[in-house]
Design a protein around this motif. Structure first.
Motif, PDB file in Angstrom:
ATOM      1  N   MET A  86     131.315  50.811  -9.988  1.00 38.07           N
ATOM      2  CA  MET A  86     130.708  51.568 -10.788  1.00 38.07           C
ATOM      3  C   MET A  86     130.799  51.364 -12.342  1.00 38.07           C
ATOM      4  SD  MET A  86     129.433  55.002  -9.142  1.00 38.07           S
ATOM      5  CE  MET A  86     130.433  55.485  -7.837  1.00 38.07           C
ATOM      6  N   LEU A  87     132.070  51.205 -12.619  1.00 38.26           N
ATOM      7  CA  LEU A  87     132.593  51.182 -14.097  1.00 38.26           C
ATOM      8  C   LEU A  87     132.206  49.758 -14.558  1.00 38.26           C
ATOM      9  CD1 LEU A  87     136.252  52.701 -13.882  1.00 38.26           C
ATOM     10  CD2 LEU A  87     134.127  53.825 -14.542  1.00 38.26           C
ATOM     11  N   GLU A  88     132.428  48.579 -13.635  1.00 36.29           N
ATOM     12  CA  GLU A  88     131.876  47.044 -14.180  1.00 36.29           C
ATOM     13  C   GLU A  88     130.539  47.123 -14.405  1.00 36.29           C
ATOM     14  OE1 GLU A  88     133.465  44.550 -15.027  1.00 36.29           O
ATOM     15  OE2 GLU A  88     135.557  45.421 -14.810  1.00 36.29           O
ATOM     16  N   LEU A  89     129.797  47.798 -13.251  1.00 34.70           N
ATOM     17  CA  LEU A  89     128.505  47.814 -13.351  1.00 34.70           C
ATOM     18  C   LEU A  89     127.778  48.419 -14.559  1.00 34.70           C
ATOM     19  CD1 LEU A  89     125.641  47.217 -11.784  1.00 34.70           C
ATOM     20  CD2 LEU A  89     126.004  49.471 -11.121  1.00 34.70           C
ATOM     21  N   ILE A  90     128.327  49.353 -14.986  1.00 34.15           N
ATOM     22  CA  ILE A  90     128.051  50.133 -15.954  1.00 34.15           C
ATOM     23  C   ILE A  90     128.339  49.393 -17.505  1.00 34.15           C
ATOM     24  CG2 ILE A  90     128.332  51.996 -17.746  1.00 34.15           C
ATOM     25  CD1 ILE A  90     129.045  53.981 -15.022  1.00 34.15           C
ATOM     26  N   ALA A  91     129.401  48.823 -17.398  1.00 36.45           N
ATOM     27  CA  ALA A  91     129.665  47.960 -18.569  1.00 36.45           C
ATOM     28  C   ALA A  91     128.918  46.768 -18.659  1.00 36.45           C
ATOM     29  CB  ALA A  91     131.424  47.640 -18.550  1.00 36.45           C
ATOM     30  N   ASP A  92     128.609  46.072 -17.613  1.00 36.13           N
ATOM     31  CA  ASP A  92     127.559  44.729 -17.385  1.00 36.13           C
ATOM     32  C   ASP A  92     126.201  45.166 -17.739  1.00 36.13           C
ATOM     33  OD1 ASP A  92     129.996  43.244 -16.670  1.00 36.13           O
ATOM     34  OD2 ASP A  92     129.284  43.208 -14.639  1.00 36.13           O
ATOM     35  N   THR A  93     125.819  46.277 -17.521  1.00 40.99           N
ATOM     36  CA  THR A  93     124.341  46.608 -17.430  1.00 40.99           C
ATOM     37  C   THR A  93     124.350  47.091 -18.755  1.00 40.99           C
ATOM     38  OG1 THR A  93     124.190  47.468 -15.239  1.00 40.99           O
ATOM     39  CG2 THR A  93     122.486  48.141 -16.868  1.00 40.99           C
ATOM     40  N   LEU A  94     125.164  47.856 -19.528  1.00 40.29           N
ATOM     41  CA  LEU A  94     125.010  48.220 -21.049  1.00 40.29           C
ATOM     42  C   LEU A  94     124.921  47.041 -21.995  1.00 40.29           C
ATOM     43  CD1 LEU A  94     126.846  51.626 -21.093  1.00 40.29           C
ATOM     44  CD2 LEU A  94     124.360  51.176 -20.998  1.00 40.29           C
ATOM     45  N   ALA A  95     126.135  46.249 -21.536  1.00 41.75           N
ATOM     46  CA  ALA A  95     126.140  44.983 -22.393  1.00 41.75           C
ATOM     47  C   ALA A  95     125.224  43.954 -22.482  1.00 41.75           C
ATOM     48  CB  ALA A  95     127.463  44.398 -21.853  1.00 41.75           C
ATOM     49  N   SER A  96     124.358  43.973 -21.166  1.00 38.98           N
ATOM     50  CA  SER A  96     123.217  43.224 -21.239  1.00 38.98           C
ATOM     51  C   SER A  96     121.885  43.834 -21.868  1.00 38.98           C
ATOM     52  CB  SER A  96     122.839  42.775 -19.733  1.00 38.98           C
ATOM     53  OG  SER A  96     122.198  43.897 -19.172  1.00 38.98           O
ATOM     54  N   GLN A  97     121.925  45.018 -22.144  1.00 36.29           N
ATOM     55  CA  GLN A  97     120.707  45.772 -22.762  1.00 36.29           C
ATOM     56  C   GLN A  97     121.068  46.235 -24.279  1.00 36.29           C
ATOM     57  OE1 GLN A  97     117.948  46.904 -20.935  1.00 36.29           O
ATOM     58  NE2 GLN A  97     118.784  45.355 -19.394  1.00 36.29           N
ATOM     59  N   LEU A  98     121.989  46.102 -24.827  1.00 34.41           N
ATOM     60  CA  LEU A  98     122.521  46.502 -26.111  1.00 34.41           C
ATOM     61  C   LEU A  98     123.118  45.452 -26.918  1.00 34.41           C
ATOM     62  CD1 LEU A  98     124.425  49.790 -25.204  1.00 34.41           C
ATOM     63  CD2 LEU A  98     121.994  49.664 -25.875  1.00 34.41           C
ATOM     64  N   PRO A  99     122.780  45.636 -28.272  1.00 33.92           N
ATOM     65  CA  PRO A  99     123.672  44.831 -29.094  1.00 33.92           C
ATOM     66  C   PRO A  99     125.076  45.021 -29.454  1.00 33.92           C
ATOM     67  CG  PRO A  99     122.345  46.245 -30.272  1.00 33.92           C
ATOM     68  CD  PRO A  99     122.031  46.553 -29.098  1.00 33.92           C
TER      69      PRO A  99
END
Length: 128
Positions: A86-99
């Protein structure tokens, strides 16, 4: 019942936070096989110049400093492997959506305990 609480400085450029929160919620739901109805995510902005990192304060969210702060609350019946996922998923998802760089996301986890959560009109109890 994962609850993801996110804090950052305001972004200098336009970021569609409703889209980010929807994408993150859906990703958690799908990867964890948790009904979307049970996934919650919030975003709060810090006041410019009220967040120090490395002794420096800034007025908007940088890409590489002043990490986006994320707190994950999830039931304590999750294994260490599930939490790490879940931690990795959150980081990956946010990094793909944010600058923001993935390396500039800080996430901590707090377990939620059976009989320690009130949801949908009652104290929630689960068996492990």
């Amino acid at each position: 019942m994962p609850l993801v609480r996110i804090k950052s400085l305001p972004f200098a450029q336009e970021v569609e936070l409703p889209k980010v929160l929807k994408t993150l919620s859906k990703a958690i739901s799908e990867s964890s096989d948790i009904d979307l109805h049970h996934v919650m995510a919030t975003w709060d902005f810090m006041t410019p110049h009220h967040y120090a990192h490395n002794g420096n304060v800034v007025d908007c969210q940088p890409e590489h400093t002043h990490p986006v702060l994320v707190h994950l609350f999830a039931p304590n019946f999750n294994t260490e492997e599930q939490i790490a996922k879940m931690l990795e998923l959150i980081a990956d998802t946010l990094a793909s959506q944010l600058p923001v760089s993935k390396r500039n996301i800080f996430i901590n986890y707090s377990p939620a305990y059976s009989d320690g959560v009130y949801d949908e009109g009652h104290v929630v109890e689960w068996e492990m």
